[in-house]
Motif scaffolding. Structure first.
Motif, PDB file in Angstrom:
ATOM      1  N   GLY A  21       0.790  -1.232   0.000  1.00  0.00           N
ATOM      2  CA  GLY A  21       0.000   0.000   0.000  1.00  0.00           C
ATOM      3  C   GLY A  21       0.816   1.274   0.000  1.00  0.00           C
ATOM      4  O   GLY A  21       0.248   2.368  -0.096  1.00  0.00           O
ATOM      5  N   SER A  22       2.144   1.190   0.097  1.00  0.00           N
ATOM      6  CA  SER A  22       2.940   2.413   0.195  1.00  0.00           C
ATOM      7  C   SER A  22       2.889   3.235  -1.089  1.00  0.00           C
ATOM      8  O   SER A  22       2.811   4.462  -1.043  1.00  0.00           O
ATOM      9  CB  SER A  22       4.396   2.075   0.541  1.00  0.00           C
ATOM     10  OG  SER A  22       4.972   1.243  -0.445  1.00  0.00           O
ATOM     11  N   GLU A  24       0.445   3.198  -3.367  1.00  0.00           N
ATOM     12  CA  GLU A  24      -0.904   3.753  -3.498  1.00  0.00           C
ATOM     13  C   GLU A  24      -1.091   4.940  -2.567  1.00  0.00           C
ATOM     14  O   GLU A  24      -1.697   5.957  -2.936  1.00  0.00           O
ATOM     15  CB  GLU A  24      -1.941   2.669  -3.186  1.00  0.00           C
ATOM     16  CG  GLU A  24      -3.368   3.121  -3.420  1.00  0.00           C
ATOM     17  CD  GLU A  24      -4.368   1.985  -3.249  1.00  0.00           C
ATOM     18  OE1 GLU A  24      -5.583   2.279  -3.227  1.00  0.00           O
ATOM     19  OE2 GLU A  24      -3.943   0.821  -3.139  1.00  0.00           O
ATOM     20  N   GLU A  25      -0.538   4.837  -1.358  1.00  0.00           N
ATOM     21  CA  GLU A  25      -0.619   5.945  -0.410  1.00  0.00           C
ATOM     22  C   GLU A  25       0.135   7.158  -0.951  1.00  0.00           C
ATOM     23  O   GLU A  25      -0.326   8.300  -0.816  1.00  0.00           O
ATOM     24  CB  GLU A  25      -0.030   5.519   0.936  1.00  0.00           C
ATOM     25  CG  GLU A  25      -0.105   6.574   2.017  1.00  0.00           C
ATOM     26  CD  GLU A  25       0.456   6.086   3.344  1.00  0.00           C
ATOM     27  OE1 GLU A  25       0.673   6.936   4.239  1.00  0.00           O
ATOM     28  OE2 GLU A  25       0.690   4.874   3.486  1.00  0.00           O
ATOM     29  N   PHE A  26       1.277   6.919  -1.581  1.00  0.00           N
ATOM     30  CA  PHE A  26       2.041   8.018  -2.176  1.00  0.00           C
ATOM     31  C   PHE A  26       1.236   8.686  -3.276  1.00  0.00           C
ATOM     32  O   PHE A  26       1.160   9.922  -3.343  1.00  0.00           O
ATOM     33  CB  PHE A  26       3.365   7.476  -2.726  1.00  0.00           C
ATOM     34  CG  PHE A  26       4.214   8.527  -3.387  1.00  0.00           C
ATOM     35  CD1 PHE A  26       5.080   9.305  -2.636  1.00  0.00           C
ATOM     36  CD2 PHE A  26       4.147   8.734  -4.759  1.00  0.00           C
ATOM     37  CE1 PHE A  26       5.863  10.294  -3.253  1.00  0.00           C
ATOM     38  CE2 PHE A  26       4.922   9.707  -5.381  1.00  0.00           C
ATOM     39  CZ  PHE A  26       5.779  10.491  -4.620  1.00  0.00           C
ATOM     40  N   ASP A  28      -1.984   8.748  -3.634  1.00  0.00           N
ATOM     41  CA  ASP A  28      -3.136   9.438  -3.042  1.00  0.00           C
ATOM     42  C   ASP A  28      -2.743  10.813  -2.510  1.00  0.00           C
ATOM     43  O   ASP A  28      -3.591  11.713  -2.436  1.00  0.00           O
ATOM     44  CB  ASP A  28      -3.736   8.608  -1.911  1.00  0.00           C
ATOM     45  CG  ASP A  28      -4.507   7.397  -2.416  1.00  0.00           C
ATOM     46  OD1 ASP A  28      -4.851   7.369  -3.614  1.00  0.00           O
ATOM     47  OD2 ASP A  28      -4.750   6.473  -1.608  1.00  0.00           O
ATOM     48  N   GLY A  29      -1.482  10.976  -2.146  1.00  0.00           N
ATOM     49  CA  GLY A  29      -1.032  12.240  -1.573  1.00  0.00           C
ATOM     50  C   GLY A  29      -0.585  13.264  -2.597  1.00  0.00           C
ATOM     51  O   GLY A  29      -0.196  14.381  -2.232  1.00  0.00           O
ATOM     52  N   TYR A  77       9.436  10.337  -4.602  1.00  0.00           N
ATOM     53  CA  TYR A  77       9.139   8.924  -4.343  1.00  0.00           C
ATOM     54  C   TYR A  77      10.430   8.163  -4.040  1.00  0.00           C
ATOM     55  O   TYR A  77      10.479   7.353  -3.108  1.00  0.00           O
ATOM     56  CB  TYR A  77       8.441   8.301  -5.555  1.00  0.00           C
ATOM     57  CG  TYR A  77       8.080   6.847  -5.356  1.00  0.00           C
ATOM     58  CD1 TYR A  77       7.120   6.476  -4.429  1.00  0.00           C
ATOM     59  CD2 TYR A  77       8.705   5.846  -6.103  1.00  0.00           C
ATOM     60  CE1 TYR A  77       6.787   5.143  -4.241  1.00  0.00           C
ATOM     61  CE2 TYR A  77       8.375   4.517  -5.920  1.00  0.00           C
ATOM     62  CZ  TYR A  77       7.411   4.169  -4.980  1.00  0.00           C
ATOM     63  OH  TYR A  77       7.092   2.841  -4.792  1.00  0.00           O
TER      64      TYR A  77
END
Length: 213
Positions: A21-22, A24-26, A28-29, A77
């Motif tokens: 999920g890292s 996807e979380e990136f 999303d931000g 990233y």
């Protein structure tokens, strides 16, 4: 070096950081402009954006802004220290070359450094990689490097595309027969920062070894 894992049946094992999920979380931000830069890159602007990153003065002004935004995203990233992915891209041999073996022997000498001066598209889906290597004189670049999987923002999500930021890679293996890549000649490249990390780990292990009495 981690290009293969057990159960892969002798094939190179392509994978991206999709499960924890890292990434996807990136994604999303990201801001709306940053998300748009990724979608536009996949939707037809890749050539112009690559040209802008490479310093081509003929690149469209709009692409220059996209390139700067995309470079900033990929740099951020990378600094987040993601788990390095193993991804690949199918590449036609550039003109005037016509012989794949001759080109690989000239351009990818084992131990040589390869500098990516612009973003490189790749995939962890070998079917997609093979489609881009459909020409008789083509090869596969297999890269172990931080790569941002962008499926949620891609104009073509089924391509399972990941983006590798401009970086330096080291040639660690050339396989003219494509033993692990469905018969397509392949070059294996390792991110230089990762290579330095592996070397440091090896040195640490050697320093911890104790001579038997």
């Amino acid at each position: 070096m981690g290009f293969y894992r057990s159960g892969s049946g002798g094939r190179v094992d392509l994978w991206a950081d999709l499960d924890d999920g890292s990434a996807e979380e990136f994604l999303d931000g990201l801001s709306a402009a940053e998300r748009s830069a990724i979608t536009d890159y996949t939707g037809g602007w890749s050539g112009e954006i690559v040209a802008a990153m490479a310093g081509d003065p003929s690149a469209a002004p709009q692409a220059v802004g996209m390139a700067a935004t995309l470079a900033a995203v990929l740099g951020r990233y990378r600094r987040s220290r993601p788990v390095p992915a193993v991804v690949a891209r199918g590449v036609p041999v550039p003109e005037p070359w016509t012989d794949t073996r001759e080109f690989l022997d000239t351009a990818f000498v084992v131990g040589a450094r390869v500098d990516l001066v612009a973003v490189a598209s790749a995939s962890h889906n070998f079917g997609v990689v093979a489609e881009f290597a459909e020409f008789a004189s083509s090869y596969v670049m297999v890269m172990q490097a931080p790569a941002l999987p962008i499926r949620p923002l891609s104009a073509f999500p089924w391509e399972d595309e990941s983006l590798v930021a401009p970086t330096s890679l080291r040639v660690v293996h050339v396989d003219h027969c494509g033993t692990a890549t469905a018969g397509i000649p392949a070059v294996y490249l390792l991110d230089e920062e990762m290579l330095a990390s592996y070397a440091a780990d090896d040195e640490s292990r050697r320093n911890l070894e104790v001579e038997p009495r």
